[in-house]
Design an enzyme around this catalytic site. Structure first.
Site, PDB file in Angstrom:
ATOM      1  N   HIS A  99       0.887  -1.165   0.000  1.00  0.00           N
ATOM      2  CA  HIS A  99       0.000   0.000   0.000  1.00  0.00           C
ATOM      3  C   HIS A  99       0.928   1.219   0.000  1.00  0.00           C
ATOM      4  O   HIS A  99       2.020   1.171   0.589  1.00  0.00           O
ATOM      5  CB  HIS A  99      -0.839   0.105   1.264  1.00  0.00           C
ATOM      6  N   ASP A 102       2.255   1.915   3.396  1.00  0.00           N
ATOM      7  CA  ASP A 102       3.203   0.979   4.036  1.00  0.00           C
ATOM      8  C   ASP A 102       4.624   1.336   3.635  1.00  0.00           C
ATOM      9  O   ASP A 102       5.556   1.203   4.421  1.00  0.00           O
ATOM     10  CB  ASP A 102       3.064  -0.484   3.583  1.00  0.00           C
TER      11      ASP A 102
HETATM   12  C1  XUL Z   1      -7.839  -6.402   4.151  1.00  0.00           C
HETATM   13  C2  XUL Z   1      -6.987  -6.855   3.045  1.00  0.00           C
HETATM   14  C3  XUL Z   1      -6.076  -5.851   2.457  1.00  0.00           C
HETATM   15  C4  XUL Z   1      -5.950  -5.944   0.975  1.00  0.00           C
HETATM   16  C5  XUL Z   1      -5.161  -4.822   0.363  1.00  0.00           C
HETATM   17  O1  XUL Z   1      -8.667  -7.375   4.664  1.00  0.00           O
HETATM   18  O2  XUL Z   1      -7.021  -8.000   2.668  1.00  0.00           O
HETATM   19  O3  XUL Z   1      -4.838  -5.976   3.060  1.00  0.00           O
HETATM   20  O4  XUL Z   1      -5.373  -7.145   0.581  1.00  0.00           O
HETATM   21  O5  XUL Z   1      -5.652  -3.575   0.672  1.00  0.00           O
END
Ligand code: XUL
Ligand code: CO
Length: 437
Positions: A99, A102
């Site tokens: 992300h 992150d």
């Molecule tokens: C949340 C989840 C996230 C997604 C990416 O449940 O799975 O980490 O994979 O945003």
């Protein structure tokens, strides 16, 4: 460069090894069904769970200290890059997922956050030169900050929608810079808690608009990545709009987006929706939208997304079986959207967790490959549905029949002869394959 982790390279030692810090089933160059295991199993590290999660939960503070922890968040972000590369190289993991927030911390202004992300992603790109580590997917975290308390693309505040769009734009730019082969939309808070305050029609229309804008921007910048939606039924909102694969499919078709998006299927999200993991993979596969996998597992006795490392050999086998039937995952892979338990606070626990997850899927692949080669279930299904191969059945299959014809047929053939579904026999055979391969 100084090492962060006091654990050496993890090697394949075979099933008889008692060394916990070795692979028993994942032998990356071994060829199965004509492809290397590392090609079947494009394992990816999740930046958030591996580098950022520190064991806190709703009731307690962090339990983990990492060797890359720093007072200064930007210094820590750079150290995480070095630590991640060391970790992936030691485990032989060739992909990572991130992300925006992150990789680099959120700063007081959007401009500063964008700048921080540029700096860290430039550094990551440079550090990865000469390695075989690649970006599997990027995404934008449009759920953590309180501006998104009522959603991002589905927020009642248009300024939250705009802020999310800015983040998605930047995360797509960053994914392009890092050569990512997919871009993920998990609808963080895209959902609602009560209809008393929610205009679901407008929210869903706006969500589709955001996805359309992102699709167009992808084309504009030449981002060569598959767009993926990650279904999840609940958490953090009570009703997440992207409930499961079938719900997302109908959304995509309604808004004319079905050609632009595939799906990233997460095991724990499937079970939260009341489905088996392989059900979600199957429905995605038969609709041509199986894009990538978030490999983890939930605890069936708990009703939330525990994101545990996958150890369930049945689920891994049946998941890999669907992947083989799909002809692989194309540009996708297996991202460990999994985190170590709060009590497993040492760095070694992190290595053990990944080894266990990788070996589970490697063993699952080995078993699934044999089932696939022997066409065990496919042969049974062929026989089971053979009444559709000729006569009235063939006409039904082809859709070239009327209700009147069917009625005439039924009047003449009212004796329906069913055959045993043989579930127990098939379960027995599946177990034999698991025990013997
Ligand atoms: C949340 C989840 C996230 C997604 C990416 O449940 O799975 O980490 O994979 O945003
Ligand atoms: Co996920």
């Amino acid at each position: 460069m100084k090492e962060f982790f006091n654990v050496g390279k993890i090697n394949y030692e075979g099933p008889k090894s008692n060394n916990h810090l070795a692979f028993k089933y994942y032998n990356k160059d071994e060829v199965i069904l004509g492809r290397k295991m590392s090609e079947h199993l494009k394992f990816a590290l999740s930046w958030w769970h591996t580098l950022c999660a520190k064991g806190s939960d709703q009731f307690g503070e962090n339990t983990m200290q990492r060797p890359f922890d720093k007072e200064d968040l930007m210094k820590e972000a750079f150290a995480k890059v070095d630590a991640a590369i060391e970790f992936m190289e030691k485990l032989g993991i060739e992909y990572y997922c991130f992300h925006d927030r992150d990789l680099a911390p959120e700063m007081p202004t959007l401009e500063e956050s964008n700048h921080a992300l540029d700096e860290v992603s430039d550094y990551l790109k440079k550090r990865l030169e000469g390695t075989n580590i690649k970006c599997l997917w990027g995404t934008a975290n449009c759920f953590n900050n309180k501006r998104y308390l009522a959603g991002a693309a589905t927020s009642p505040q248009s300024s939250a929608f705009a802020y999310a769009a800015a983040q998605i734009k930047k995360a797509m730019d960053t994914t392009k810079k890092l050569g990512g082969t997919n871009y993920v939309f998990w609808g963080g808070r895209e959902g609602y808690d009560t209809l008393l305050n929610t205009d679901t029609k407008l929210e869903l229309d706006n969500y589709a608009t955001m996805l359309r804008l992102a699709r167009d921007y992808k084309e504009k910048i030449g981002l060569n990545a598959q767009l993926l939606i990650e279904p999840k039924p609940k958490e953090p909102t009570k009703h997440q709009y992207d409930f499961d694969v079938q719900t997302v499919l109908s959304f995509l078709y309604k808004y004319g987006l079905e050609k632009d998006f595939k799906m990233n299927i997460e095991a724990n999200h499937a079970t939260l929706a009341g489905h088996n993991f392989n059900h979600e993979l199957n429905i995605a596969r038969i609709n041509g939208v199986l894009g990538s996998i978030d490999a983890n597992q939930g605890d069936m006795l708990l009703g939330w997304d525990t994101d545990q490392f996958p150890t369930n050999i049945y689920d891994a086998t049946l998941a890999m079986y669907e992947v083989l039937l799909n002809g692989g995952l194309g540009s996708g892979g297996l991202n460990f959207d999994s985190k170590v338990r709060r009590q497993s606070f040492t760095d070694e626990d992190l290595f053990l967790a990944y080894i266990s997850g990788m070996d589970t899927f490697a063993k699952g692949l080995r078993i699934a490959a044999k089932l696939y080669e022997d066409k065990v279930f496919e042969k049974f299904k062929e026989q089971r549905y053979s009444s559709y191969n000729d006569g009235i059945g063939k006409k039904i299959r082809e859709g070239s029949i009327t209700l009147e014809e069917l009625s005439d047929y039924a009047l003449k053939h009212s004796d329906v002869k069913n055959e045993s579904g043989r579930q127990e026999m098939l379960e027995l055979i599946l177990n034999q394959y698991i025990f013997n391969n």
